[in-house]
Design a protein around this motif. Structure first.
Motif, short mmCIF file in Angstrom:
data_model
loop_
_atom_site.label_atom_id
_atom_site.label_comp_id
_atom_site.label_asym_id
_atom_site.label_seq_id
_atom_site.Cartn_x
_atom_site.Cartn_y
_atom_site.Cartn_z
N LYS A 195 4.35 1.89 -4.75
CA LYS A 195 5.39 1.84 -5.13
C LYS A 195 4.80 1.25 -6.44
O LYS A 195 5.85 2.16 -7.82
CB LYS A 195 6.10 -0.10 -5.10
CG LYS A 195 7.04 -0.01 -3.78
CD LYS A 195 7.13 -1.30 -3.84
CE LYS A 195 6.51 -2.04 -3.11
NZ LYS A 195 5.74 -2.40 -3.67
N GLY A 235 0.74 -1.12 -0.33
CA GLY A 235 0.07 -0.02 -0.49
C GLY A 235 1.11 0.97 -0.09
O GLY A 235 0.42 2.74 0.10
N ASP A 266 9.23 -3.51 -10.14
CA ASP A 266 8.98 -3.45 -8.25
C ASP A 266 9.58 -4.47 -7.21
O ASP A 266 8.64 -6.10 -7.24
CB ASP A 266 7.71 -3.30 -8.35
CG ASP A 266 6.53 -2.70 -7.52
OD1 ASP A 266 6.41 -3.06 -6.29
OD2 ASP A 266 5.25 -2.75 -8.24
N ARG A 267 10.00 -4.52 -6.31
CA ARG A 267 10.97 -5.36 -5.23
C ARG A 267 12.02 -5.93 -5.90
O ARG A 267 11.55 -6.22 -6.43
CB ARG A 267 9.89 -6.16 -4.62
CG ARG A 267 8.34 -5.50 -4.09
CD ARG A 267 7.14 -6.66 -3.13
NE ARG A 267 6.51 -5.94 -3.11
CZ ARG A 267 6.51 -5.26 -1.80
NH1 ARG A 267 7.01 -5.12 -0.34
NH2 ARG A 267 5.43 -4.16 -1.33
N PRO A 316 7.00 -11.01 -6.49
CA PRO A 316 6.84 -12.86 -7.83
C PRO A 316 6.59 -11.63 -9.16
O PRO A 316 5.44 -10.98 -8.80
CB PRO A 316 6.65 -13.14 -6.91
CG PRO A 316 5.74 -12.29 -6.03
CD PRO A 316 6.67 -11.04 -5.45
N TYR A 325 10.59 -9.46 4.39
CA TYR A 325 9.20 -10.26 4.54
C TYR A 325 9.65 -11.46 5.37
O TYR A 325 8.72 -11.84 6.47
CB TYR A 325 8.13 -10.61 3.92
CG TYR A 325 7.16 -9.25 3.51
CD1 TYR A 325 8.64 -8.70 2.60
CD2 TYR A 325 6.38 -9.15 3.33
CE1 TYR A 325 7.62 -6.27 2.53
CE2 TYR A 325 5.44 -8.03 2.95
CZ TYR A 325 6.21 -7.01 2.42
OH TYR A 325 5.74 -5.64 1.86
N ARG A 383 3.93 -16.62 -8.55
CA ARG A 383 2.98 -15.60 -7.69
C ARG A 383 2.20 -16.19 -7.06
O ARG A 383 1.14 -15.98 -6.04
CB ARG A 383 2.84 -14.38 -8.21
CG ARG A 383 2.34 -13.58 -8.26
CD ARG A 383 2.34 -12.22 -9.38
NE ARG A 383 1.45 -11.06 -8.23
CZ ARG A 383 1.53 -9.79 -7.74
NH1 ARG A 383 3.13 -9.75 -7.86
NH2 ARG A 383 1.15 -9.31 -6.68
P1 TYD Z 1 2.14 -7.20 -5.08
O1 TYD Z 1 0.45 -7.08 -5.12
O2 TYD Z 1 3.22 -7.37 -5.85
O3 TYD Z 1 1.91 -6.81 -3.90
P2 TYD Z 1 3.13 -4.90 -3.57
O4 TYD Z 1 2.50 -4.18 -4.76
O5 TYD Z 1 2.72 -4.37 -1.84
O6 TYD Z 1 4.28 -4.83 -4.39
O7 TYD Z 1 2.40 -8.54 -3.91
C1 TYD Z 1 4.02 -8.72 -3.57
C2 TYD Z 1 3.48 -9.43 -1.99
O8 TYD Z 1 5.18 -10.45 -1.82
C3 TYD Z 1 3.97 -8.07 -1.19
O9 TYD Z 1 3.42 -8.41 -0.03
C4 TYD Z 1 5.49 -8.52 -0.49
C5 TYD Z 1 5.43 -10.07 -0.61
N1 TYD Z 1 7.40 -10.84 -0.90
C6 TYD Z 1 7.72 -11.01 0.17
O10 TYD Z 1 7.29 -11.43 0.78
N2 TYD Z 1 9.09 -11.70 -0.50
C7 TYD Z 1 9.63 -10.91 -1.31
O11 TYD Z 1 10.95 -12.04 -1.85
C8 TYD Z 1 8.73 -10.17 -2.65
C9 TYD Z 1 9.41 -10.36 -3.80
C10 TYD Z 1 7.46 -10.06 -2.37
#
Ligand code: TYD
Length: 220
Positions: free
Chosen positions: A25, A22, A102-103, A49, A111, A59
């Motif tokens: 990003k 939320g 994104d991540r 993912p 996490y 995912r």
């Molecule tokens: P996503 O819908 O992409 O959420 P956001 O838009 O917030 O990035 O979901 C990714 C979810 O996966 C988010 O809750 C974080 C989690 N996550 C992990 O727990 N470990 C990881 O290595 C990654 C990449 C994501």
């Protein structure tokens, strides 16, 4: 663009966005990508993912499947990363593109390490192995309080988002800690700020750190 080898060990540049659920990003990834493209740069926008075909299946399993033990969860995220880096990220960097993800690894350490209590160091070793040591050139952390993230997400929650606020507080603390420890490779922006201001700050920082001439998009 300067095409010397960088932190990522390749010709391109690797930019990662991190932050709590939320935080906004996805919006700021999209806006930065638009700004980079407007400057005539070749950009690959991707996410973890789910940034590869195998990653899409992973995912679905990790975010929308049934019970998963913490270690299995960490390994599934690691598998997503391994596939994504080898199949998508490294080839784009080798072509000299700017990859915006994104991540990345910090999300796992936050996490699965801090949130699930598996231990940040061990989780980091597993994820580093998965990505064969590929580090971002710059990470943008969008900081948001867990309560605000929950409010913005409304009624829709995946497996991670369903977790209590203290899980999300541990994740937030982790992102702020790693950013404070390596200020040259991170910027932290306040996710509560005005969207146009956040975007302008990100564009300025990316331009400055990566030596690029960028303008914010006109109507963020
Ligand atoms: P996503 O819908 O992409 O959420 P956001 O838009 O917030 O990035 O979901 C990714 C979810 O996966 C988010 O809750 C974080 C989690 N996550 C992990 O727990 N470990 C990881 O290595 C990654 C990449 C994501």
């Amino acid at each position: 663009m300067n095409v010397e080898q960088t932190e990522s060990g390749a010709a391109g540049r690797f930019i990662v966005f991190e932050g709590g659920d939320g935080a906004g990003k996805s919006t700021h990834v999209r806006l930065l990508v638009a700004s980079l493209r407007a400057a005539g740069l070749r950009v690959l926008e991707t996410r973890q993912p789910g940034g590869s075909p195998l990653g899409q299946q992973i995912r679905d399993l990790v975010l929308h499947g049934g019970d998963i033990t913490p270690r299995a969860e960490a390994l599934l995220f690691a598998a997503d990363k391994a596939q994504h880096v080898e199949e998508v990220v490294r080839p784009a960097l080798a072509r000299g593109e700017i990859v915006v993800s994104d991540r990345y690894v910090d999300s796992s350490v936050a996490y699965q390490g801090a949130g699930r209590d598996l231990g940040a160091d061990e989780v980091e070793r597993v994820q580093e192995w998965a990505v064969a040591g590929l580090h971002p050139d710059l990470t943008v952390v969008i900081d948001i309080a867990p309560e605000e993230g929950r409010r913005r997400r409304g009624g829709e929650h995946d497996r991670m988002e369903r977790e209590a606020d203290d899980f999300h507080a541990a994740i937030r603390a982790h992102f702020l800690r790693v950013a404070a420890a390596a200020p040259g490779r991170y910027i932290v922006v306040d996710g509560m700020g005005d969207r146009a201001v956040i975007h302008a700050n990100i564009v300025a920082a990316v331009g400055d750190r990566l030596g690029l001439t960028l303008e914010p998009v006109a109507k963020p």
